[in-house]
Design an enzyme around this catalytic site. Sequence first.
Site, mmCIF file in Angstrom:
data_model
loop_
_atom_site.group_PDB
_atom_site.id
_atom_site.type_symbol
_atom_site.label_atom_id
_atom_site.label_comp_id
_atom_site.label_asym_id
_atom_site.label_seq_id
_atom_site.Cartn_x
_atom_site.Cartn_y
_atom_site.Cartn_z
ATOM 1 C CG HIS A 1 -1.948 1.051 1.202
ATOM 2 N ND1 HIS A 1 -1.664 2.349 1.580
ATOM 3 C CD2 HIS A 1 -3.243 1.037 0.816
ATOM 4 C CE1 HIS A 1 -2.769 3.083 1.425
ATOM 5 N NE2 HIS A 1 -3.728 2.304 0.962
ATOM 6 C CD GLU B 1 -5.122 1.678 -3.149
ATOM 7 O OE1 GLU B 1 -6.301 1.833 -2.829
ATOM 8 O OE2 GLU B 1 -4.203 1.612 -2.329
ATOM 9 N N GLY C 1 -7.248 9.137 -0.290
ATOM 10 C CA GLY C 1 -7.628 9.967 0.858
ATOM 11 C C GLY C 1 -7.694 11.447 0.550
HETATM 12 C C1 PEP Z 1 -6.793 3.239 0.408
HETATM 13 O O1 PEP Z 1 -6.470 3.475 1.564
HETATM 14 O O2 PEP Z 1 -6.367 2.234 -0.147
HETATM 15 C C2 PEP Z 1 -7.693 4.176 -0.271
HETATM 16 C C3 PEP Z 1 -7.956 3.995 -1.535
HETATM 17 O O3 PEP Z 1 -8.221 5.207 0.489
HETATM 18 P P1 PEP Z 1 -9.409 6.226 0.052
HETATM 19 O O4 PEP Z 1 -10.526 5.389 -0.513
HETATM 20 O O5 PEP Z 1 -9.794 6.912 1.304
HETATM 21 O O6 PEP Z 1 -8.837 7.137 -0.973
#
Ligand code: PEP
Length: 250
Positions: free
Chosen positions: A95, A165, A171
Site C-alpha cells: 500500500h 491506486e 484519501g
Molecule cells: C486506500 O487506503 O487504499 C484508499 C484507496 O483510500 P481512500 O478510498 O480513502 O482514498
Amino acid sequence: MRTFVIAANWKMYKTPHEAKRFVMEFLPLITRSLHRRIMIFPTALCLPTMLEVTKDHNLDIGAQNCHFQAEGAFTGENSPKTIADLGARAVLVGHSERRALFGETDSYLAQKVKAVQDFGMSPMLCVGESLAERDAGQTEAVIEKQLREGLSKADLQGRLIIAYEPVWAIGTGKVATPDQAEKAHKYLRSVLHELAGENVATQTSILYGGSVKPNNAAEIGSQLNIDGFLVGGASLEPKDFATIVNVSIK
Ligand code: PEP
C-alpha cells in the site's frame, strides 16, 4: 470471467468492538450476487474478532501487512504463518502508505508477495504513481516497475490480486477519471500478459483504489479492465460501503 472484488482497507481505524458493530450493520444492507467477492482488511488486532463474526458469511478477511519471514526475531511484526493460521485469506502488500511512511521497496515487497502465497493466501499487490510522476508522464513506467519487481518472486499461476491506486487520489477526494483509471488498468494487464501469459492476464482481478465513494463507484467500475475497488475512507461507514458493494455488479 474475472471476479469483481470490493475490498475495504480500514487502515488504523476501528477497535474490535467497533469492527463487530460494523459487520452487524453492514451484512443486512448487502444484496446477494454470485460473481462478487467482498473483502475487509482490518488492523491485525481485529483479525480474530472479524474472522469470528464473519465465519458464516460470504466475506473474506485479510491483513493489511505482514513480515516476509514465517517466524524469527522481528519484534513487533506479524507473521504470514500466524495470519494464515487465524484463517485470513489475503494480505495487502505495498500500500502506498507502507511504501511512503515505512520505506518499503519493491524488492522487499516481492518477498512479502511470495510469503503470502507460500501460506496459501492471496497477496493484493498495490501499485500507483505520485502526482509528480503523473505530471512528468511517468505513470506507465512507474506502475510497470512496481508490478514487475513486486511479482519477481511470485508464483504467477498462484493466487494474486492487483490494486491500482494512484497516490494522488488516496484519501484526497480526487478520484482518477474513469478514462485515466481504465488506461492504467489496461496497461497493467498488458504487463501481466507479458509476464505470465494470456490466461493469468485475463483472469487476474485488477482493482481501482483512490477516493472511491458511493456516488462514483458505478461509473468507475463499469470500465472494461476495472474489476473492483480498494476503498479506504468510504469503507468505514456500513451504509457507504454497502452502497459501493451493491452498485458494483457487472
Ligand atoms: C486506500 O487506503 O487504499 C484508499 C484507496 O483510500 P481512500 O478510498 O480513502 O482514498
